[in-house]
Scaffold this active site. Structure first.
Site, mmCIF file in Angstrom:
data_model
loop_
_atom_site.group_PDB
_atom_site.id
_atom_site.type_symbol
_atom_site.label_atom_id
_atom_site.label_comp_id
_atom_site.label_asym_id
_atom_site.label_seq_id
_atom_site.Cartn_x
_atom_site.Cartn_y
_atom_site.Cartn_z
ATOM 1 N N TYR A 1 -3.154 3.835 2.631
ATOM 2 C CA TYR A 1 -3.177 4.129 4.063
ATOM 3 C C TYR A 1 -4.421 4.919 4.449
ATOM 4 O O TYR A 1 -4.976 4.705 5.534
ATOM 5 C CB TYR A 1 -1.924 4.926 4.459
ATOM 6 C CG TYR A 1 -2.010 5.502 5.851
ATOM 7 C CD1 TYR A 1 -1.748 4.716 6.971
ATOM 8 C CD2 TYR A 1 -2.389 6.827 6.056
ATOM 9 C CE1 TYR A 1 -1.859 5.227 8.254
ATOM 10 C CE2 TYR A 1 -2.498 7.349 7.332
ATOM 11 C CZ TYR A 1 -2.237 6.552 8.432
ATOM 12 O OH TYR A 1 -2.356 7.068 9.696
ATOM 13 N N TYR B 1 0.838 -1.210 0.000
ATOM 14 C CA TYR B 1 0.000 0.000 0.000
ATOM 15 C C TYR B 1 0.867 1.252 0.000
ATOM 16 O O TYR B 1 2.041 1.221 0.385
ATOM 17 C CB TYR B 1 -0.952 0.006 1.201
ATOM 18 C CG TYR B 1 -0.292 0.228 2.555
ATOM 19 C CD1 TYR B 1 -0.186 1.496 3.101
ATOM 20 C CD2 TYR B 1 0.218 -0.848 3.284
ATOM 21 C CE1 TYR B 1 0.415 1.696 4.341
ATOM 22 C CE2 TYR B 1 0.810 -0.661 4.519
ATOM 23 C CZ TYR B 1 0.907 0.618 5.043
ATOM 24 O OH TYR B 1 1.503 0.818 6.273
ATOM 25 N N CYS B 2 0.262 2.371 -0.433
ATOM 26 C CA CYS B 2 0.909 3.683 -0.350
ATOM 27 C C CYS B 2 -0.042 4.637 0.350
ATOM 28 O O CYS B 2 -0.774 4.228 1.264
ATOM 29 C CB CYS B 2 1.354 4.177 -1.728
ATOM 30 S SG CYS B 2 0.046 4.292 -2.982
ATOM 31 N N TRP B 3 -0.058 5.898 -0.041
ATOM 32 C CA TRP B 3 -0.889 6.871 0.684
ATOM 33 C C TRP B 3 -2.360 6.744 0.311
ATOM 34 O O TRP B 3 -3.203 6.473 1.148
ATOM 35 C CB TRP B 3 -0.385 8.291 0.414
ATOM 36 C CG TRP B 3 -1.346 9.376 0.797
ATOM 37 C CD1 TRP B 3 -1.932 10.287 -0.021
ATOM 38 C CD2 TRP B 3 -1.854 9.664 2.110
ATOM 39 N NE1 TRP B 3 -2.771 11.122 0.678
ATOM 40 C CE2 TRP B 3 -2.738 10.759 1.993
ATOM 41 C CE3 TRP B 3 -1.662 9.094 3.361
ATOM 42 C CZ2 TRP B 3 -3.422 11.290 3.082
ATOM 43 C CZ3 TRP B 3 -2.340 9.626 4.457
ATOM 44 C CH2 TRP B 3 -3.202 10.719 4.311
#
Length: 352
Positions: A126, A97-99
């Protein structure tokens, strides 16, 4: 299932333990602020690179920024594969995952899936995880019955919680999660408190592992532990729960605090600074007197005065205001502060 699979957090939340790795590809600064519990940080852009690409988006244009970003991301993903992932077999299953947008996590997920690993990418990143925490934490808090351990400073509340945990009880130790002892002297040496979001993540992770049919033991904290705010719903639940009150003779309380705060003995300057924070409450003359006791190595006298002049009056005002039901609850008198004393007490409480 076709990989990389893009799935929402609501579908993944009860399967997090099934992933071999949870990979947060955000920058180290983003990761440090908060992350999914158990995640490792494999940034596809470090902090400086993220700033560089973001600045190009604003000052030049998206196309130029994407070219530079793609080169950096590709280089960093290659390094992670070489340094961390080559050892993993075909069955290795990572969650990435990222932002929020998915560009950073999507890049890594695509490459790892092309290699042949069953990669899952978190849809919404996130931010989706954080939205879930904000929604579920209050509901989760309300599912449990709490038993609040009360007692003046130095009465052994934290030690009893540790003993209860050792005996298999469900314990929500807020001071441990907040990395703070909950008083003006409560900062742990060389340890920074987590962020507010990370603190809430830790509470969520702890509670979601508990059985809602069993009691959760918790200490009678105020609304803040150091710089961190305890969730309002948890404070409300605590203040409407059954309590037990610990009592120790003053000499044992002094001994216990001198054990727990032993690091101040080797850091007298730090103790002086902490005492200075009490000036608005007790005045310069009293603070100077306490500092003199510290300078003269009269630490037993200093701790006893802090208990009698500062901690006890503050505690009694707070407990009467926030836990009025405590007067009708059982009081437990302890006559020792050895580990066995607290283990025996914990065993007795659980037997009841």
């Amino acid at each position: 299932m076709k990989y990389p699979a893009l799935l929402p957090f609501s579908e993944l939340v009860n399967q997090l333990d099934q992933f071999d790795s949870i990979i947060d590809v955000r920058s180290p600064a983003e990761f440090a602020l908060d992350h999914i519990p158990g995640a490792i940080n494999c940034p596809v852009l470090n902090d400086l690179e993220r700033i560089r690409v973001g600045t190009m988006y604003k000052q030049v244009n998206a196309f130029e920024a994407k070219k530079v970003g793609a080169a950096l991301v590709a280089k960093n993903i290659a390094l992670h594969i070489e340094e961390q992932f080559l050892q993993y077999p075909r069955e290795w299953k990572p969650l990435i995952y990222c932002w929020r947008g998915g560009n950073r996590s999507g890049s890594m997920a695509l490459i790892l899936a092309k290699i042949g690993w069953p990669v899952v990418q978190l849809d919404g990143g996130y931010k989706a995880y954080r939205q879930h925490i904000n929604t579920e934490l209050s509901q989760l808090i309300g599912q449990f019955q709490y038993r609040v351990v009360c007692g003046t400073t130095g009465s052994g509340k934290s030690r009893l919680l540790q003993a209860l945990h050792t005996q298999g009880a469900q314990v929500l130790d807020l001071e441990k999660l907040a990395e703070h002892r909950g008083s003006v002297l409560g900062d742990l040496p060389s340890t920074a408190q987590p962020s507010q979001k990370a603190f809430e993540s830790a509470i969520w992770l702890t509670l979601r592992k508990f059985d809602s049919s069993k009691v959760v033991y918790i200490e009678s904290e105020s609304k803040k532990v150091g710089n961190l705010r305890v969730p309002d719903h948890l404070i409300s639940c605590m203040r409407n729960s059954a309590c037990i009150s610990l009592q120790l003779p003053i000499n044992l309380r002094v001994a216990l605090l001198m054990q727990d705060y032993a690091y101040f003995i080797s850091q007298p300057n730090e103790l002086m600074k902490r005492l200075h924070y009490l000036t608005p409450l007790h005045g310069k003359e009293k603070i100077r007197h306490w500092q003199n006791l510290s300078e003269q190595d009269l630490l037993h006298d200093l701790v006893q005065e802090l208990i009698e002049v500062h901690y006890d009056p503050s505690y009694l005002r707070s407990i009467e205001r926030n836990f009025p039901q405590l007067g009708g609850m059982p009081t437990i008198h302890l006559n020792g502060i050895a580990e066995l004393d607290f283990l025996q007490l914990a065993e007795r409480l659980l037997a009841e």
